[in-house]
Scaffold this active site. Structure first.
Site, PDB file in Angstrom:
ATOM      1  N   SER A  51      40.695   0.972 -54.090  1.00  0.00           N
ATOM      2  CA  SER A  51      41.727   0.755 -55.034  1.00  0.00           C
ATOM      3  C   SER A  51      41.143   0.540 -56.424  1.00  0.00           C
ATOM      4  CB  SER A  51      42.634  -0.370 -54.611  1.00  0.00           C
ATOM      5  OG  SER A  51      43.736  -0.375 -55.455  1.00  0.00           O
TER       6      SER A  51
ATOM      7  N   HIS B 191      32.302  -8.012 -56.499  1.00  0.00           N
ATOM      8  CA  HIS B 191      31.378  -9.109 -56.789  1.00  0.00           C
ATOM      9  C   HIS B 191      31.704  -9.727 -58.147  1.00  0.00           C
ATOM     10  CE1 HIS B 191      28.403  -8.188 -53.459  1.00  0.00           C
ATOM     11  NE2 HIS B 191      29.241  -7.152 -53.413  1.00  0.00           N
TER      12      HIS B 191
ATOM     13  N   ASP C  74      31.079  -0.665 -57.364  1.00  0.00           N
ATOM     14  CA  ASP C  74      30.765   0.760 -57.479  1.00  0.00           C
ATOM     15  C   ASP C  74      32.075   1.491 -57.768  1.00  0.00           C
ATOM     16  OD1 ASP C  74      28.187   0.160 -56.717  1.00  0.00           O
ATOM     17  OD2 ASP C  74      28.206   1.359 -54.880  1.00  0.00           O
TER      18      ASP C  74
END
Length: 280
Positions: free
Chosen positions: A247, A145, A88
């Site tokens: 980050s 992921h 995200d």
């Protein structure tokens, strides 16, 4: 105010000391104080706790456990695509690598060799390839992921600075992503090698991978490397790592036909599992 002027204070701030302090606070079991900090953070950054596997902020004994919270099953369905978005966040930049130069922001590029810690032979595999740089803001889900199925072959820890990685800093600090501390993860896939780089930043307490655990601290002053003779296989969409505060993720793909999602554009919000690119 220009971007370069705006980032000048970051050159003199004690970034490592601030990061160590933030890491200590984030890992502390402070009871009611920890819960109050989490409540403030949720309100300040408008975090959507309805998506969390554990939506009650009082259920997290440390800020780190809240920050790396899991999502409810089914919250991020995986698109049918060769490459899916691994996080995200928001798109910083993406597109072709010009020779060995990766575009950072207007007026700024950096080399793929610098990004991966100086390994010219590794970097050469991505000459004229493709890249994507994705920024995770404080409100985002902070697990990373797999964009596709891959077999881990190497991991490289590269020491560096701890500048912020927000858009203003990306425009104001030359070579930012090849300058900050980072963890370079090298994979083999059905379509060749790819690299997924976790970039550290100010107050990023640590970065962790599922096969190693916390990589930093310790913050050694030299490059460290791990090679895997029995490569770890990870499925598309499977968790591979996480940020404990912070980050940015940078991905490199080799030369060849790669078509990014036509809806993608710098600054666009993205979600884990959406289509990122395809191999025509």
């Amino acid at each position: 105010m220009s971007d370069r002027l705006a980032v000048l204070p970051q050159y003199i701030l004690p970034k490592q000391a601030l990061t160590i302090l933030a890491g200590w606070v984030a890992g502390a079991r402070g009871g009611a104080l920890t819960t109050a900090l989490i409540r403030w953070f949720v309100k300040r950054y408008n975090v959507n706790m309805a998506e969390a596997a554990h939506p009650d902020v009082a259920s997290y004994p440390t800020f780190n456990q809240f920050f790396t919270r899991a999502l409810k099953d089914g919250t991020r369905p995986l698109a049918r695509a060769d490459l899916i978005c691994p996080v995200d966040g928001a798109i910083s930049q993406f597109g072709p690598i010009q020779g060995n130069q990766i575009f950072q922001a207007k007026g700024h590029s950096y080399s793929s060799a610098a990004l991966v810690g100086g390994d010219a032979s590794l970097a050469a595999q991505f000459d004229d390839g493709s890249f994507a740089t994705l920024y995770l803001s404080p409100r985002d889900y902070h697990r990373i992921h797999m964009p596709c199925e891959g077999r881990l072959t190497r991991m490289i820890y590269v020491p560096g600075a701890l500048f912020s990685v927000n858009p203003t800093t990306a425009r104001g600090v030359p070579g930012l992503f090849a300058r900050n501390e980072r963890v370079v993860c090298v994979f083999e896939s059905a379509r060749g090698p790819f690299v997924l780089v976790l970039v550290g930043a100010t107050i990023v307490g640590s970065m962790a991978t599922v096969w190693h655990g916390v990589v930093n601290p310790p913050r050694a002053g030299a490059v460290r490397e791990w090679r895997y003779d029995l490569p770890t296989a990870l499925r598309q969409g499977e968790e591979m790592g996480r940020f404990l505060l912070g980050s940015t993720v940078v991905m490199l793909f080799p030369k060849g036909p790669l078509a990014f999602n036509p809806e993608w554009a710098p600054g666009r919000a993205i979600r884990l599992g959406e289509a990122m690119a395809s191999h025509p």
